[in-house]
Every structure is written in C-alpha cells, then in structure tokens.
Motif scaffolding. Sequence first.
Motif, PDB file in Angstrom:
ATOM      1  N   SER A  73      36.452 102.065  57.327  1.00 61.06           N
ATOM      2  CA  SER A  73      35.451 101.426  58.180  1.00 61.06           C
ATOM      3  C   SER A  73      36.063 100.856  59.450  1.00 61.06           C
ATOM      4  CB  SER A  73      34.747 100.295  57.420  1.00 61.06           C
ATOM      5  OG  SER A  73      34.152 100.775  56.240  1.00 61.06           O
ATOM      6  N   VAL A 121      26.679  91.961  60.424  1.00 61.98           N
ATOM      7  CA  VAL A 121      27.798  91.871  59.491  1.00 61.98           C
ATOM      8  C   VAL A 121      28.842  90.866  59.987  1.00 61.98           C
ATOM      9  CG1 VAL A 121      29.705  93.140  58.444  1.00 61.98           C
ATOM     10  CG2 VAL A 121      27.448  94.193  58.600  1.00 61.98           C
ATOM     11  N   ILE A 131      25.344  91.664  52.063  1.00 64.46           N
ATOM     12  CA  ILE A 131      25.548  92.317  53.357  1.00 64.46           C
ATOM     13  C   ILE A 131      25.974  93.765  53.192  1.00 64.46           C
ATOM     14  CG2 ILE A 131      28.001  91.863  53.713  1.00 64.46           C
ATOM     15  CD1 ILE A 131      25.158  91.534  56.296  1.00 64.46           C
ATOM     16  N   SER A 132      26.346  94.150  51.983  1.00 66.48           N
ATOM     17  CA  SER A 132      26.827  95.511  51.756  1.00 66.48           C
ATOM     18  C   SER A 132      25.801  96.553  52.173  1.00 66.48           C
ATOM     19  CB  SER A 132      27.200  95.698  50.286  1.00 66.48           C
ATOM     20  OG  SER A 132      27.661  97.004  50.055  1.00 66.48           O
ATOM     21  N   MET A 159      25.650  96.705  55.943  1.00 72.19           N
ATOM     22  CA  MET A 159      26.896  97.242  56.476  1.00 72.19           C
ATOM     23  C   MET A 159      26.957  98.759  56.286  1.00 72.19           C
ATOM     24  SD  MET A 159      30.854  96.265  55.561  1.00 72.19           S
ATOM     25  CE  MET A 159      30.808  97.042  53.943  1.00 72.19           C
ATOM     26  N   GLN A 160      26.605  99.238  55.100  1.00 76.57           N
ATOM     27  CA  GLN A 160      26.662 100.678  54.851  1.00 76.57           C
ATOM     28  C   GLN A 160      25.630 101.428  55.679  1.00 76.57           C
ATOM     29  OE1 GLN A 160      29.089 102.087  53.208  1.00 76.57           O
ATOM     30  NE2 GLN A 160      29.907 100.037  52.835  1.00 76.57           N
ATOM     31  N   TYR A 180      34.554 100.075  63.354  1.00 75.11           N
ATOM     32  CA  TYR A 180      34.406  98.727  63.894  1.00 75.11           C
ATOM     33  C   TYR A 180      35.228  98.544  65.174  1.00 75.11           C
ATOM     34  CZ  TYR A 180      31.614  96.497  60.300  1.00 75.11           C
ATOM     35  OH  TYR A 180      30.575  96.126  59.496  1.00 75.11           O
ATOM     36  N   GLU A 200      23.391  96.470  62.920  1.00 70.07           N
ATOM     37  CA  GLU A 200      23.597  95.884  61.595  1.00 70.07           C
ATOM     38  C   GLU A 200      25.062  95.956  61.198  1.00 70.07           C
ATOM     39  OE1 GLU A 200      20.974  96.758  58.472  1.00 70.07           O
ATOM     40  OE2 GLU A 200      19.205  96.949  59.731  1.00 70.07           O
ATOM     41  N   ALA A 201      25.714  97.065  61.574  1.00 70.33           N
ATOM     42  CA  ALA A 201      27.148  97.167  61.290  1.00 70.33           C
ATOM     43  C   ALA A 201      27.932  96.265  62.217  1.00 70.33           C
ATOM     44  CB  ALA A 201      27.611  98.610  61.460  1.00 70.33           C
ATOM     45  N   THR A 234      29.888  87.662  58.008  1.00 63.64           N
ATOM     46  CA  THR A 234      31.294  87.590  57.592  1.00 63.64           C
ATOM     47  C   THR A 234      31.972  86.339  58.132  1.00 63.64           C
ATOM     48  OG1 THR A 234      31.411  90.003  57.525  1.00 63.64           O
ATOM     49  CG2 THR A 234      33.496  88.809  57.596  1.00 63.64           C
TER      50      THR A 234
END
Length: 585
Positions: free
Chosen positions: A6, A139, A301-302, A305-306, A10, A134-135, A143
């Motif tokens: 990932s 997130v 949040i998974s 994130m996905q 990012y 969202e990613a 986080t």
Amino acid sequence: MTLKHSWPIYRRLLSYLAQYWKVFALSLVSMTIAALTEPAFARLMKPLIDGGFVNKDPQVIIWVPMAIIGVFLVRGVTSFINEYTSSWLAGHLVQTLRQQMFAKMLRLPVQYYADNQSGRLVSRISFDVNQVTEAGFNVITVTVKDGVTAVSLLAWLLYIDWQLTLICLLVMPVVTVCMRIVAKRLRGLALENQQHMADLTQILGEGVDCQKVIKVYGGEQYEEARFDSAAQAIRRNAVKQSAASSANTGVTQLMIACALAAILYFAAMRAQHGAFTAGDFMSFLTAMMLLFAPVKRITGISQAMQRGLAAAESVFAFLDEPGEPDHGSKRLPTTQGRLRFEDVSFRYPNAERVVLQDINLTVNSGETVALVGSSGSGKTTLVSLIPRFYEPLSGQITLDGIALADIALADLRHHIAMVSQDVVLFNDSVAANIAYGSSHQVSREQIVEAARAANALEFIEAMPEGLDTQIGENGVRLSGGQRQRLAIARALLKNAPLLILDEATSALDTQSERLVQAALENLMKNRTTIVIAHRLSTIESADRIIVMHQGRVAEQGSHQQLMAQDGLYARLHSLQFREPEAGAV
C-alpha cells in the motif's frame, strides 16, 4: 493489500500534496491537538472526583469545570480547522486527478477506445477519483487523530495502573488478525464494485444514446432488465462489504468488551484494599470508555482504506497508460500536401488477418483521389494512417518526403481536416462548433464566410439566435444535411492543405446531398483530397480513383479509364446503378 504494497500508492497520493504542505501540516497539527484533548478530559476526572466529591475542596470545584470548558473549546476549534483543511486538500486532490485523467484520456491512442468500455472510462473519472479521498484523507485522519488519541489514552492508563492496562494489550493480536483477514476480503469486493459501476454507467450511456432504437424496437424491458441486473450487483456488493466490515467491528468490540469487564473486576477488587482511589477509578474508566471509540474507528477504517486503495490503483493505472506515440521532432510550418505510401501494411491488434498489404500509392499536391471498394477492403483504415490514428505494421508514409513518424503529431494534424459520415458536434453554439479548435484565432467574419462557403449560412440565420444558437448534444436539433454542412464549415475554417472525406454525403436525401456536394466542391479547391466514396456518382470527376480489394490496390485511374478496363470498378459501377437499392459499395 499489505502495508508494504500500500505504501507506494500512499506515497504517490502524498506527492500531489507537496505544493500544499503548509495546509497539510496545519491539518495534522490541528488533528493531533484535538486528539490530545481526550486524555486531558480523562485526566480531569481524578481531581474532580477526589478533590471535589471526596475531599470537597472549593477551589477544585471551581477550576476543574472551567478546565473542562477550556478543553472542549480547544477541541472544537482544532476539529474545525482539521475538517476544513482536510476538505480543502481532498477537493484539490480530486480536481487535480480529474484534470490529469481527462488530459490523459484525450491523448490515449485510438486503439484504447476500441479495447475498453466507455462506461469504465467514465466511471474511473467520475466515481473512482472520489473514492481515492477515502484512501487519502479519511484514512489519514483516522490513523493520526484516533491513533494519537488511542496512544495517549493508553499512556494515561499505564500511568494510573500498568497491571490493569496490560489486560487491554492482550486483545491486540486478535484484532490485528481480524483486520488482515477482512482487509483481503474488502479489497476484492472493492475491485468488483468498480466493474459493476462501469457496467451501470455503460448501460445508462447506451440508454441515452440509443433511445430512438430502444423505442422503435421495443427494447425497454430488455434495457430495464440489464439495468436491474447491474443495480442488483452493486447492491449485493455493498451488502457484502457492509457485512465483512460489520463482522470485523463486531469481533473487535467483543474482544474490547471482554477486556473491559476484566479490568472493571480487578479494579473493583483493588479499590477494596485501598490501592485505588475513587478518582483513579473514574479517570481509568473514563479513559477506557474514550478508548473504545477510536479503536472501533481504527478497526473499521479497513473497509474505507481498501475501497480507496482499489480506486487509487485504478486511477494510477489509467494515468500510467501509454499515450499516443509521438517521437517526431520535425516541425512542419507549411506543407505542399504530397503524400506517398511505400509498401504500407497494417493489422489491428489481436486481429488474425492483415487489413492492408503492401500499399504503394502517391497522392500529388492538390490532387483529388477517391478510394472505392467493398466493405472491409481497407479504405477507412488507409486514411486513418494519415493523421496517425494507427501506426503501419511495416513500410512508411511520407508527407513532402518526410516520414510521418518523424513529424510532431501536433504539426502533422494541424495540416489535416476531416469530414466523415458520422459527424461529431459539441453541445455548444453554432459558431463554437464551426470555430472548434481555433476559436481564439478567428474573427466572427471568418466564421460567417466559412458558413456561407459551406452553404450553411441560410439555415443558420433562420435559427432563433443565429450563430449563437445552442445545437444540443451532437447537434440533435439539426438535420443530417445541416450537421454535415457545419462539419464542412469547420474544415473550411481550418483551411488545412490535406483533406479527408469519409463518405461525407452518404445517408442524405437528394436536396441535402446537392447542398453538401456543392459545399464539398468549395472545400476541395486547391487541397490534396482523399475521398472515401459511398456513391460512385459523387467521385466520377476525381483526378484518380483507387479501387481497393482485400487490403490491396486492385485498380487505379480516372473514371473513364477504369470503365474502359471493364474490371472491378466497372462491375461495382454497373451493380450500383443497376440496383441502387441494393446497398453501398
């Protein structure tokens, strides 16, 4: 997707924020401060209970409530700053990605559009980009903010009683395993959802574009069934994502509840022996309850994130698509318009047979050359090689002795104008469509002259607002002949020395054809012109006629010469004039 895989995504997302690093830093600082107000509130519970309720200290009764107000004031201000800056950054990220994707779309090779769904292309730009945030920010916010909150609350719990706090840490391995399992499931569902959205967009687009055919052929129920199937697939996918995320959250909450029950039991036992004051217990309990929400959000949040990573992967894959090959460096300010095809062969990707084979042909400056032949003989493919929509499999094409591959694409296409049977117009004014691509370089008078030369001025002046009339999507408010004449006016205004006419008069009534043909004669003057003929009667006056058969040049010459040869052209001509209703050549 693991953190290792990932991180490159990012890192690429964060690179878009480099120019806004001050705003991004302000967002991080504000969310960190907002996060620290949570343990600060828990910390105030100890003096409030011990000093205010147990010892009844009047000073504590005054300053602790005021401190609580101050904590929530700081929390409110910093939360507002965080929300505003995050929204501002997300908006800029989406805008930048959309602009880059649209620019990439305009520069993709023609073959890409043949190989990919238009609905998938539209959904990437309209749907996937929104999911990227969202990613990105959702997130990051969870986080950082909830991570700082959880760590600081945990630190406070350790300070109060480290032995009780260790019970909390026992649930961490279980939570981590659950997150990994669910993340893999959510990743696959997110990718499936992107394809379902593409299918839905495709069906919607076809429902709009093909609405007349749907009405005439009674396809309403069929289209409704297709749409229902796509909509149900999206619904089922959403339920699966929600179920997977909910199961993950439920298991995590159960682990936390078990840990909390154990902590409350041991805390009560220690309080009986005087090791725990009432303030300690209330502060510990408050911190535990406050810890529950951020841990829940972090484990939840998974899904976001996905979904965001899947969208980001799709967006970046599109941005990384190779554009049209443009290795030419030669500028071409002017051209005589002399084209030469030298042993040119071509085959479409993944096609079994060669479409063009060993084409050798010279088109002299100012000459009008017509291409005729049966459907599939390679006429349209041949002219598509001139503006380099496709590259030859072998051989080369030269313009004024210069290989097309050596000429910069923009320079090459600057000297080419096209008018085809399938006229493309934009949902804009008549004037904007005529001046398309050069509106900042031409005057109103030049647009009027182009319209007059294309025999279009009469019907334009009869429209409600003349040249400023909006013509609707793809000129839906115009007749076929009017649309053709606007396309001819556009080509006239461009004044390019190379002209390609791809069945420009087919499917028109007799009166419209006469007007369009007269406009084309004006357009063809003093230009190198290649005409793909639908009706042989329209190209009898061409300087040269090229008869194509199965991807090769079968015959060439003037109309009279070819008729005298009594070959393939003569048979095609005889067939068309004997049976005008039989169809096109």
